[in-house]
Scaffold this active site. Sequence first.
Site, PDB file in Angstrom:
ATOM      1  N   LYS A   1      10.736   8.635  -5.097  1.00  0.00           N
ATOM      2  CA  LYS A   1       9.535   8.995  -5.871  1.00  0.00           C
ATOM      3  C   LYS A   1       9.862  10.137  -6.842  1.00  0.00           C
ATOM      4  O   LYS A   1       9.469  10.107  -8.004  1.00  0.00           O
ATOM      5  CB  LYS A   1       8.394   9.413  -4.940  1.00  0.00           C
ATOM      6  CG  LYS A   1       7.784   8.270  -4.148  1.00  0.00           C
ATOM      7  CD  LYS A   1       7.190   7.194  -5.068  1.00  0.00           C
ATOM      8  CE  LYS A   1       6.571   6.063  -4.286  1.00  0.00           C
ATOM      9  NZ  LYS A   1       6.070   4.988  -5.163  1.00  0.00           N
TER      10      LYS A   1
ATOM     11  N   ASP B   1       4.132  -9.588  -7.715  1.00  0.00           N
ATOM     12  CA  ASP B   1       4.456  -9.097  -6.375  1.00  0.00           C
ATOM     13  C   ASP B   1       5.499 -10.033  -5.755  1.00  0.00           C
ATOM     14  O   ASP B   1       5.472 -11.246  -5.994  1.00  0.00           O
ATOM     15  CB  ASP B   1       3.178  -9.069  -5.495  1.00  0.00           C
ATOM     16  CG  ASP B   1       3.278  -8.058  -4.357  1.00  0.00           C
ATOM     17  OD1 ASP B   1       2.466  -7.121  -4.312  1.00  0.00           O
ATOM     18  OD2 ASP B   1       4.201  -8.214  -3.521  1.00  0.00           O
ATOM     19  N   ASN B   2       6.412  -9.481  -4.957  1.00  0.00           N
ATOM     20  CA  ASN B   2       7.398 -10.374  -4.307  1.00  0.00           C
ATOM     21  C   ASN B   2       6.952 -10.756  -2.898  1.00  0.00           C
ATOM     22  O   ASN B   2       7.672 -11.409  -2.154  1.00  0.00           O
ATOM     23  CB  ASN B   2       8.785  -9.718  -4.282  1.00  0.00           C
ATOM     24  CG  ASN B   2       8.817  -8.464  -3.396  1.00  0.00           C
ATOM     25  OD1 ASN B   2       7.817  -8.141  -2.736  1.00  0.00           O
ATOM     26  ND2 ASN B   2       9.949  -7.775  -3.383  1.00  0.00           N
ATOM     27  N   LEU B   3       5.758 -10.300  -2.506  1.00  0.00           N
ATOM     28  CA  LEU B   3       5.163 -10.628  -1.192  1.00  0.00           C
ATOM     29  C   LEU B   3       6.058 -10.221  -0.031  1.00  0.00           C
ATOM     30  O   LEU B   3       5.996 -10.810   1.059  1.00  0.00           O
ATOM     31  CB  LEU B   3       4.810 -12.130  -1.121  1.00  0.00           C
ATOM     32  CG  LEU B   3       3.795 -12.620  -2.167  1.00  0.00           C
ATOM     33  CD1 LEU B   3       3.561 -14.138  -2.004  1.00  0.00           C
ATOM     34  CD2 LEU B   3       2.457 -11.872  -2.067  1.00  0.00           C
TER      35      LEU B   3
ATOM     36  N   ARG C   1      -3.142  16.899   7.034  1.00  0.00           N
ATOM     37  CA  ARG C   1      -2.923  16.103   5.833  1.00  0.00           C
ATOM     38  C   ARG C   1      -4.229  16.017   5.033  1.00  0.00           C
ATOM     39  O   ARG C   1      -5.285  16.410   5.529  1.00  0.00           O
ATOM     40  CB  ARG C   1      -2.484  14.665   6.213  1.00  0.00           C
ATOM     41  CG  ARG C   1      -1.165  14.582   6.973  1.00  0.00           C
ATOM     42  CD  ARG C   1       0.020  14.885   6.097  1.00  0.00           C
ATOM     43  NE  ARG C   1       1.294  14.700   6.785  1.00  0.00           N
ATOM     44  CZ  ARG C   1       1.888  15.608   7.559  1.00  0.00           C
ATOM     45  NH1 ARG C   1       1.301  16.804   7.742  1.00  0.00           N
ATOM     46  NH2 ARG C   1       3.052  15.349   8.141  1.00  0.00           N
TER      47      ARG C   1
ATOM     48  N   ASP D   1      10.859 -10.862  -7.865  1.00  0.00           N
ATOM     49  CA  ASP D   1      11.322  -9.521  -7.508  1.00  0.00           C
ATOM     50  C   ASP D   1      11.615  -8.721  -8.776  1.00  0.00           C
ATOM     51  O   ASP D   1      12.358  -9.186  -9.648  1.00  0.00           O
ATOM     52  CB  ASP D   1      12.608  -9.645  -6.654  1.00  0.00           C
ATOM     53  CG  ASP D   1      12.859  -8.372  -5.871  1.00  0.00           C
ATOM     54  OD1 ASP D   1      12.970  -8.431  -4.645  1.00  0.00           O
ATOM     55  OD2 ASP D   1      12.897  -7.302  -6.525  1.00  0.00           O
TER      56      ASP D   1
ATOM     57  N   SER E   1       3.743  10.293  -5.089  1.00  0.00           N
ATOM     58  CA  SER E   1       3.320  10.688  -3.744  1.00  0.00           C
ATOM     59  C   SER E   1       3.460  12.190  -3.566  1.00  0.00           C
ATOM     60  O   SER E   1       4.362  12.815  -4.130  1.00  0.00           O
ATOM     61  CB  SER E   1       4.201   9.967  -2.709  1.00  0.00           C
ATOM     62  OG  SER E   1       4.002  10.504  -1.411  1.00  0.00           O
TER      63      SER E   1
ATOM     64  N   TYR F   1      -0.252  10.626  -4.778  1.00  0.00           N
ATOM     65  CA  TYR F   1      -1.217  10.329  -3.714  1.00  0.00           C
ATOM     66  C   TYR F   1      -1.004  11.256  -2.542  1.00  0.00           C
ATOM     67  O   TYR F   1       0.141  11.566  -2.210  1.00  0.00           O
ATOM     68  CB  TYR F   1      -1.016   8.921  -3.162  1.00  0.00           C
ATOM     69  CG  TYR F   1      -0.963   7.795  -4.135  1.00  0.00           C
ATOM     70  CD1 TYR F   1      -0.392   6.590  -3.759  1.00  0.00           C
ATOM     71  CD2 TYR F   1      -1.455   7.894  -5.439  1.00  0.00           C
ATOM     72  CE1 TYR F   1      -0.328   5.517  -4.635  1.00  0.00           C
ATOM     73  CE2 TYR F   1      -1.391   6.842  -6.316  1.00  0.00           C
ATOM     74  CZ  TYR F   1      -0.823   5.653  -5.904  1.00  0.00           C
ATOM     75  OH  TYR F   1      -0.756   4.593  -6.773  1.00  0.00           O
TER      76      TYR F   1
ATOM     77  N   PHE G   1       1.670  13.244  17.386  1.00  0.00           N
ATOM     78  CA  PHE G   1       3.021  13.802  17.233  1.00  0.00           C
ATOM     79  C   PHE G   1       2.965  15.323  17.071  1.00  0.00           C
ATOM     80  O   PHE G   1       3.084  15.858  15.975  1.00  0.00           O
ATOM     81  CB  PHE G   1       3.724  13.175  16.029  1.00  0.00           C
ATOM     82  CG  PHE G   1       3.972  11.701  16.147  1.00  0.00           C
ATOM     83  CD1 PHE G   1       3.881  10.880  15.029  1.00  0.00           C
ATOM     84  CD2 PHE G   1       4.305  11.112  17.369  1.00  0.00           C
ATOM     85  CE1 PHE G   1       4.111   9.500  15.113  1.00  0.00           C
ATOM     86  CE2 PHE G   1       4.534   9.756  17.472  1.00  0.00           C
ATOM     87  CZ  PHE G   1       4.437   8.933  16.349  1.00  0.00           C
TER      88      PHE G   1
ATOM     89  N   TYR H   1      13.019   7.624   0.844  1.00  0.00           N
ATOM     90  CA  TYR H   1      11.795   7.108   0.208  1.00  0.00           C
ATOM     91  C   TYR H   1      11.208   8.183  -0.707  1.00  0.00           C
ATOM     92  O   TYR H   1      10.940   7.952  -1.886  1.00  0.00           O
ATOM     93  CB  TYR H   1      10.751   6.691   1.261  1.00  0.00           C
ATOM     94  CG  TYR H   1       9.360   6.704   0.700  1.00  0.00           C
ATOM     95  CD1 TYR H   1       8.502   7.772   0.955  1.00  0.00           C
ATOM     96  CD2 TYR H   1       8.922   5.702  -0.149  1.00  0.00           C
ATOM     97  CE1 TYR H   1       7.245   7.824   0.402  1.00  0.00           C
ATOM     98  CE2 TYR H   1       7.671   5.737  -0.714  1.00  0.00           C
ATOM     99  CZ  TYR H   1       6.825   6.813  -0.436  1.00  0.00           C
ATOM    100  OH  TYR H   1       5.585   6.863  -1.006  1.00  0.00           O
TER     101      TYR H   1
HETATM  102  C1  WQD Z   1      -0.033  11.363   9.231  1.00  0.00           C
HETATM  103  C2  WQD Z   1      -0.099  12.373  10.375  1.00  0.00           C
HETATM  104  C3  WQD Z   1       1.850  12.368  11.756  1.00  0.00           C
HETATM  105  C4  WQD Z   1       1.288   8.364  13.401  1.00  0.00           C
HETATM  106  C5  WQD Z   1       3.529   9.082   4.997  1.00  0.00           C
HETATM  107  C6  WQD Z   1       4.464   9.142   3.821  1.00  0.00           C
HETATM  108  C7  WQD Z   1       3.661   9.257   2.559  1.00  0.00           C
HETATM  109  C8  WQD Z   1       2.716   8.107   2.497  1.00  0.00           C
HETATM  110  C9  WQD Z   1       1.778   8.142   3.698  1.00  0.00           C
HETATM  111  C10 WQD Z   1       3.576   6.187   1.342  1.00  0.00           C
HETATM  112  C11 WQD Z   1       1.227  13.108  10.586  1.00  0.00           C
HETATM  113  C12 WQD Z   1       0.617  11.930  12.536  1.00  0.00           C
HETATM  114  C13 WQD Z   1       1.147   9.538  12.675  1.00  0.00           C
HETATM  115  C14 WQD Z   1       1.089   8.388  14.802  1.00  0.00           C
HETATM  116  C15 WQD Z   1       0.619  10.730  14.695  1.00  0.00           C
HETATM  117  N1  WQD Z   1       3.412   6.880   2.471  1.00  0.00           N
HETATM  118  N2  WQD Z   1       0.814  10.684  13.318  1.00  0.00           N
HETATM  119  N3  WQD Z   1       0.756   9.574  15.392  1.00  0.00           N
HETATM  120  O1  WQD Z   1       3.707  10.952   7.383  1.00  0.00           O
HETATM  121  O2  WQD Z   1       1.694  12.132   6.310  1.00  0.00           O
HETATM  122  O3  WQD Z   1       2.839  10.292   5.078  1.00  0.00           O
HETATM  123  O4  WQD Z   1       2.623   8.025   4.851  1.00  0.00           O
HETATM  124  O5  WQD Z   1       3.191   6.453   0.245  1.00  0.00           O
HETATM  125  O6  WQD Z   1       4.542   9.226   1.462  1.00  0.00           O
HETATM  126  O7  WQD Z   1       5.261  10.297   3.948  1.00  0.00           O
HETATM  127  O8  WQD Z   1       1.490   9.751   7.078  1.00  0.00           O
HETATM  128  O9  WQD Z   1       0.082   8.430   8.591  1.00  0.00           O
HETATM  129  O10 WQD Z   1       2.578   8.571   9.071  1.00  0.00           O
HETATM  130  O11 WQD Z   1       1.124  10.562   9.448  1.00  0.00           O
HETATM  131  O12 WQD Z   1       0.330  11.795  15.265  1.00  0.00           O
HETATM  132  O13 WQD Z   1       1.211   7.357  15.528  1.00  0.00           O
HETATM  133  O14 WQD Z   1      -0.373  11.665  11.579  1.00  0.00           O
HETATM  134  O15 WQD Z   1       2.661  13.229  12.551  1.00  0.00           O
HETATM  135  O16 WQD Z   1       0.930  14.433  10.979  1.00  0.00           O
HETATM  136  P1  WQD Z   1       2.486  10.895   6.539  1.00  0.00           P
HETATM  137  P2  WQD Z   1       1.334   9.235   8.576  1.00  0.00           P
END
Ligand code: WQD
Length: 338
Positions: free
Chosen positions: A156, A33-35, A234, A60, A127, A180, A221, A152
Site C-alpha cells: 500500500k 475482477d479475477n474472482l 481501532r 487478472d 489503508s 481506510y 488477542f 501487504y
Molecule cells: C482488529 C482488532 C485484533 C481478530 C487489518 C489490516 C488492515 C485492513 C483491516 C485490509 C485487532 C483484534 C481480530 C480476532 C481479535 N485490511 N482481533 N480477534 O488487524 O486492525 O487490520 O484488517 O485492508 O489493513 O491490517 O483488523 O479485524 O484483523 O483486527 O481480537 O479473531 O481485532 O487484534 O486489535 P486489523 P482485524
Amino acid sequence: MNKQILVTGGTGFIGSHTVVELQNSGYDVVIVDNLSNSKVEVLDKIKEISGIRPKFEQFDLTDRQKVKDFFQKYSGIEAIIHFAASKAVGESVEKPLMYYNNNLNSLMNIMESMMEFNVSNLVFSSSCTVYGQPDRLPVTEQTPRKEAESPYGNTKTICEDIIRDTIKAYPSLKGIALRYFNPIGAHATAKIGELPLGVPNNLIPFLTQTVAGIRPELSVFGDDYNTADGSAIRDYIHVVDLAKAHVVAIERLLNNRNKENYEYFNVGTGNGVSVLEIIKSFERATGEKVPHKIVARRAGDIEKIYADTSFANEELGWKAESTLDETLLSAWKWQLNI
Ligand code: WQD
C-alpha cells in the site's frame, strides 16, 4: 450518457458496496475482477439492490495485454476506482512475492493504460496500515508513514508512491488515495457484505460467525495493551459510509475540485474503539451473547489507531454517519442472511 467508471475489484467487499453507491448517484459502472476472493453472484445482488447489473469483465490485472485490450474495448472510461489487490496481512508474510507481484503490477498496468488511453482520474484504495503504530493520535494525513508491519501494508505504501511519482511525471493525471481504517458491516438489505473465504482473519466476521455457531469462541488477542480495558483500539467504519467517500472522491476529480494533483484522505469515523467495547456494543445492538476468551496478543498487531477525519470532512464534505451499534447490527443481519 452517464459517466462511465471502472471499478477494479468491484465484486469484493468494499468494491461491491461502492458500485451500489456509484449507481445510486447515476454513474455507469464496469467491474473488472479475477474472482480470486469474491463470487460472480455478487453482480446479481447488486442488481437486486440498485436495479442495474453492472457490466463485468473477468481477468487478472497483472496481465498487461488484457488490461490494454480492456481499455481498447471500453473507450469511454472517465475515472477508475482501484480496489483489486490481495489484502490478507498474515498471508502476505507467508507469500510476499505473490503480494508484490499482484498488488504492484496490477496498479502499474492500470496506470500505463490510463496514459495510453487518456483516462485522467484515479481513486486508490489505500489503508491506515501505512501509518504503522503512530506516535501521536488521532492520525492526520500529515502523520509520517512508518515501516509497514507486513508485505501487504508495504504494497500500500509503495502503491501510494507509484501513483505520486507517475502523477508528478504526467501532470495530466489526477489521483486521490483513500486511507481506510477498519471497514465493517454490510448493506442494509443484507444482500451484500463481507464474504471471507475460509477462517476469517478480521475481527467482525470471526465474531459474527462465532455468534452464529460456526466458530466455537472468539479469541480476543490481548488485554494487556496500554488502553482503558487492555484490548487494542481501532477505528471501525461502516462499509457504506466508506463506499460513499469513494463517490465524493470521484466527483472531486471529475469536477476538477481537487487542490493538488494527488491527495490523500483518512477515511474513518474519528472514534477509537477497543475489541472488548466492540463485543459490548454488538451484544447491546443484537441482544446476542459473544462467547469469547482472552488470549495472547497477535504478532504484528498495533496497539491503537484512529483517524483525524477533519480533512475529509472539510474538503470532501463527507462524514461517517452510522453509529457503531447500527454498523454491528448490519454485520449481524448479513451473517444471518448468508
Ligand atoms: C482488529 C482488532 C485484533 C481478530 C487489518 C489490516 C488492515 C485492513 C483491516 C485490509 C485487532 C483484534 C481480530 C480476532 C481479535 N485490511 N482481533 N480477534 O488487524 O486492525 O487490520 O484488517 O485492508 O489493513 O491490517 O483488523 O479485524 O484483523 O483486527 O481480537 O479473531 O481485532 O487484534 O486489535 P486489523 P482485524
